[in-house]
Design an enzyme around this catalytic site. Structure first.
Site, PDB file in Angstrom:
ATOM      1  N   HIS A  67      17.567  -1.971  50.192  1.00 32.93           N
ATOM      2  CA  HIS A  67      17.962  -1.769  48.795  1.00 32.93           C
ATOM      3  C   HIS A  67      16.775  -1.938  47.854  1.00 32.93           C
ATOM      4  CE1 HIS A  67      22.076  -2.237  50.329  1.00 32.93           C
ATOM      5  NE2 HIS A  67      22.456  -1.625  49.231  1.00 32.93           N
ATOM      6  N   LYS A 100      18.228  -6.035  43.437  1.00 32.46           N
ATOM      7  CA  LYS A 100      19.529  -6.460  43.968  1.00 32.46           C
ATOM      8  C   LYS A 100      19.573  -7.977  44.106  1.00 32.46           C
ATOM      9  CE  LYS A 100      22.882  -5.501  47.624  1.00 32.46           C
ATOM     10  NZ  LYS A 100      24.007  -5.471  46.663  1.00 32.46           N
TER      11      LYS A 100
HETATM   12  N1  LIG Z   1      30.563  -0.873  45.585  1.00 30.25           N
HETATM   13  C1  LIG Z   1      29.531  -0.059  45.439  1.00 30.25           C
HETATM   14  O1  LIG Z   1      29.546   1.109  45.875  1.00 30.25           O
HETATM   15  C2  LIG Z   1      28.329  -0.540  44.717  1.00 30.25           C
HETATM   16  C3  LIG Z   1      28.284  -1.836  44.313  1.00 30.25           C
HETATM   17  N2  LIG Z   1      27.224  -2.317  43.645  1.00 30.25           N
HETATM   18  C4  LIG Z   1      27.348  -3.690  43.186  1.00 30.25           C
HETATM   19  O2  LIG Z   1      27.684  -3.642  41.805  1.00 30.25           O
HETATM   20  C5  LIG Z   1      27.155  -4.792  41.144  1.00 30.25           C
HETATM   21  C6  LIG Z   1      26.305  -4.334  39.967  1.00 30.25           C
HETATM   22  O3  LIG Z   1      25.191  -3.637  40.460  1.00 30.25           O
HETATM   23  P1  LIG Z   1      24.126  -2.974  39.475  1.00 30.25           P
HETATM   24  O4  LIG Z   1      24.813  -2.110  38.496  1.00 30.25           O
HETATM   25  O5  LIG Z   1      23.050  -2.441  40.321  1.00 30.25           O
HETATM   26  O6  LIG Z   1      23.586  -4.299  38.740  1.00 30.25           O
HETATM   27  P2  LIG Z   1      22.990  -4.444  37.269  1.00 30.25           P
HETATM   28  O7  LIG Z   1      22.279  -5.766  37.241  1.00 30.25           O
HETATM   29  O8  LIG Z   1      22.274  -3.219  36.867  1.00 30.25           O
HETATM   30  O9  LIG Z   1      24.308  -4.544  36.369  1.00 30.25           O
HETATM   31  C7  LIG Z   1      25.109  -5.657  36.297  1.00 30.25           C
HETATM   32  C8  LIG Z   1      25.576  -5.749  34.867  1.00 30.25           C
HETATM   33  O10 LIG Z   1      26.527  -6.799  34.761  1.00 30.25           O
HETATM   34  C9  LIG Z   1      26.270  -7.422  33.530  1.00 30.25           C
HETATM   35  N3  LIG Z   1      26.862  -8.754  33.493  1.00 30.25           N
HETATM   36  C10 LIG Z   1      26.431  -9.878  34.086  1.00 30.25           C
HETATM   37  N4  LIG Z   1      27.229 -10.883  33.743  1.00 30.25           N
HETATM   38  C11 LIG Z   1      28.168 -10.367  32.917  1.00 30.25           C
HETATM   39  C12 LIG Z   1      29.267 -10.905  32.196  1.00 30.25           C
HETATM   40  N5  LIG Z   1      29.532 -12.196  32.226  1.00 30.25           N
HETATM   41  N6  LIG Z   1      30.047 -10.072  31.466  1.00 30.25           N
HETATM   42  C13 LIG Z   1      29.770  -8.779  31.391  1.00 30.25           C
HETATM   43  N7  LIG Z   1      28.724  -8.200  32.027  1.00 30.25           N
HETATM   44  C14 LIG Z   1      27.948  -9.004  32.766  1.00 30.25           C
HETATM   45  C15 LIG Z   1      24.765  -7.454  33.401  1.00 30.25           C
HETATM   46  O11 LIG Z   1      24.411  -7.672  32.060  1.00 30.25           O
HETATM   47  P3  LIG Z   1      22.872  -7.908  31.620  1.00 30.25           P
HETATM   48  O12 LIG Z   1      22.310  -6.534  31.555  1.00 30.25           O
HETATM   49  O13 LIG Z   1      22.989  -8.586  30.307  1.00 30.25           O
HETATM   50  O14 LIG Z   1      22.235  -8.754  32.691  1.00 30.25           O
HETATM   51  C16 LIG Z   1      24.427  -6.051  33.888  1.00 30.25           C
HETATM   52  O15 LIG Z   1      24.436  -5.124  32.846  1.00 30.25           O
HETATM   53  C17 LIG Z   1      26.375  -5.574  42.209  1.00 30.25           C
HETATM   54  O16 LIG Z   1      27.212  -6.579  42.718  1.00 30.25           O
HETATM   55  C18 LIG Z   1      26.099  -4.526  43.283  1.00 30.25           C
HETATM   56  O17 LIG Z   1      25.952  -5.081  44.548  1.00 30.25           O
HETATM   57  C19 LIG Z   1      26.147  -1.544  43.353  1.00 30.25           C
HETATM   58  C20 LIG Z   1      26.101  -0.239  43.755  1.00 30.25           C
HETATM   59  C21 LIG Z   1      27.192   0.370  44.489  1.00 30.25           C
HETATM   60  O1  LIG Z   2      23.404  -3.370  44.767  1.00 33.68           O
HETATM   61  C1  LIG Z   2      23.434  -2.198  45.150  1.00 33.68           C
HETATM   62  O2  LIG Z   2      22.667  -1.332  44.736  1.00 33.68           O
HETATM   63  C2  LIG Z   2      24.473  -1.817  46.131  1.00 33.68           C
HETATM   64  N1  LIG Z   2      25.352  -2.699  46.457  1.00 33.68           N
HETATM   65  C3  LIG Z   2      26.435  -2.526  47.354  1.00 33.68           C
HETATM   66  C4  LIG Z   2      26.305  -3.457  48.533  1.00 33.68           C
HETATM   67  O3  LIG Z   2      25.938  -4.637  48.343  1.00 33.68           O
HETATM   68  O4  LIG Z   2      26.605  -3.039  49.654  1.00 33.68           O
HETATM   69  C5  LIG Z   2      26.668  -1.091  47.711  1.00 33.68           C
HETATM   70  C6  LIG Z   2      25.429  -0.262  47.843  1.00 33.68           C
HETATM   71  O5  LIG Z   2      24.801  -0.635  49.017  1.00 33.68           O
HETATM   72  C7  LIG Z   2      24.511  -0.448  46.641  1.00 33.68           C
END
Ligand SMILES: NC(=O)C1=CN([C@@H]2O[C@H](COP(=O)(O)OP(=O)(O)OC[C@H]3O[C@@H](n4cnc5c(N)ncnc54)[C@H](OP(=O)(O)O)[C@@H]3O)[C@@H](O)[C@H]2O)C=CC1
Ligand SMILES: O=C(O)C1=N[C@H](C(=O)O)C[C@H](O)C1
Length: 266
Positions: free
Chosen positions: A155, A159
């Site tokens: 990743h 992350k």
């Molecule tokens: N299921 C799937 O297919 C996928 C899952 N993911 C997962 O999704 C999650 C997010 O990933 P990603 O978008 O890359 O991460 P980012 O860090 O880009 O985004 C997370 C966001 O959450 C915000 N946040 C944190 N705490 C709070 C809160 N208390 N209230 C509201 N917002 C909050 C952060 O705000 P701030 O900007 O202020 O820090 C940030 O904007 C991770 O757990 C990742 O593993 C990711 C990709 C695919």
């Molecule tokens: O954080 C990410 O980017 C992603 N998170 C998910 C995971 O923890 O498996 C899904 C995907 O791999 C991207």
């Protein structure tokens, strides 16, 4: 068709931004609010990058769900806040679609009990990409025949959680069919701690973090004189959005916890 009213938590994040666009651009979805820890009380259309997308901004999930009427909460934040948001949504009769990874077994148990009690659907999807679901399913099929397996997830270096939710889910699916065994030499020793990766039921998971990567995983099976590698790559975050859409559409029809999109894809 009546529109599905959706609140998105984490709208400024890498995934949250894509989810806001998906909701905004889908005819039968309506963005009713966002939960963001910045810009409380403001409107999303005043935030850079969301100029034509109106939605009230709340920092407090409880206040949000008591102010606006939502059918579904999409959470893409962090495990700590994701769990708080999911529990609060269920308490308010709102169905959560959670992409946030890093939930513990205890978290999942608690959510399952809440869904049963409230008779409400909740989808926790460690990976929304169709190809990743197939990669996990194919790995589970292969594990029936190949009991030695190592998972290498790769990743981007922003992350927060390791191993990835996808790697954990893959190991759990494999565990359902694989004869339990400790892999490698029984006397092997790590001369540098962590060298053999994380251990789930004797399987090893290795987490690579590098700039330039998005989300990639390969599952390697080995046997005498042969190996089988099953690999999936996400090259952008749009790759997850058809799964988010499918989850939102399906959650209106279910009344229990679903952990993994493979359970709703035929
Ligand atoms: N299921 C799937 O297919 C996928 C899952 N993911 C997962 O999704 C999650 C997010 O990933 P990603 O978008 O890359 O991460 P980012 O860090 O880009 O985004 C997370 C966001 O959450 C915000 N946040 C944190 N705490 C709070 C809160 N208390 N209230 C509201 N917002 C909050 C952060 O705000 P701030 O900007 O202020 O820090 C940030 O904007 C991770 O757990 C990742 O593993 C990711 C990709 C695919
Ligand atoms: O954080 C990410 O980017 C992603 N998170 C998910 C995971 O923890 O498996 C899904 C995907 O791999 C991207």
């Amino acid at each position: 068709m009546e529109k599905i009213k959706i609140a998105v938590a984490g709208p400024r994040g890498r995934m949250g931004k894509e989810a806001v666009l998906l909701v905004h651009n889908t005819e039968h979805f309506e963005l009713v609010a966002v939960i963001d820890r910045k810009n409380d009380g403001g409107n999303l259309q005043d935030v850079k990058g969301f100029e034509n997308i109106p939605a009230p901004i709340f920092t407090d999930i409880k206040e949000c769900l008591e102010t606006v009427q939502a059918d579904v909460l999409i959470d893409l934040t962090t495990p700590e806040f994701g769990m708080l948001h999911t529990v609060t949504a269920l308490e308010h009769g709102v169905r959560p679609v959670v992409g946030t990874t890093g939930f513990t077994k205890e978290d999942l148990q608690k959510l399952q009990e809440m869904c049963e009690e409230k008779e409400l659907g909740c989808i926790i999807a460690p990976n929304f990409a169709l190809g990743a679901i197939l990669m996990m399913k194919f790995s589970q099929m292969a594990a029936k025949y190949f009991t030695d397996v190592e998972i290498i997830e790769m990743h981007h270096d922003q992350k927060l959680d390791a191993p990835s939710g996808t790697a954990v889910k893959t190991a759990q699916l494999i565990q359902e069919v694989r004869e339990s065994k400790q892999q490698g030499h029984p006397d092997e020793k790590e001369t540098i701690p962590g060298a053999r990766g994380a251990n789930i039921d004797g399987m090893r998971i290795h987490s690579v973090r590098l700039p330039g990567l998005i989300a990639h995983q390969q599952v390697m099976f080995g046997a005498d004189g042969q190996s089988l590698t099953i690999r999936h790559d996400s090259y952008n975050r749009e790759s997850f959005m058809s799964g988010v859409k499918l989850a939102v559409e399906n959650i209106m029809k279910i009344d229990m916890l679903v952990y993994g999109l493979e359970n709703i894809i035929e």
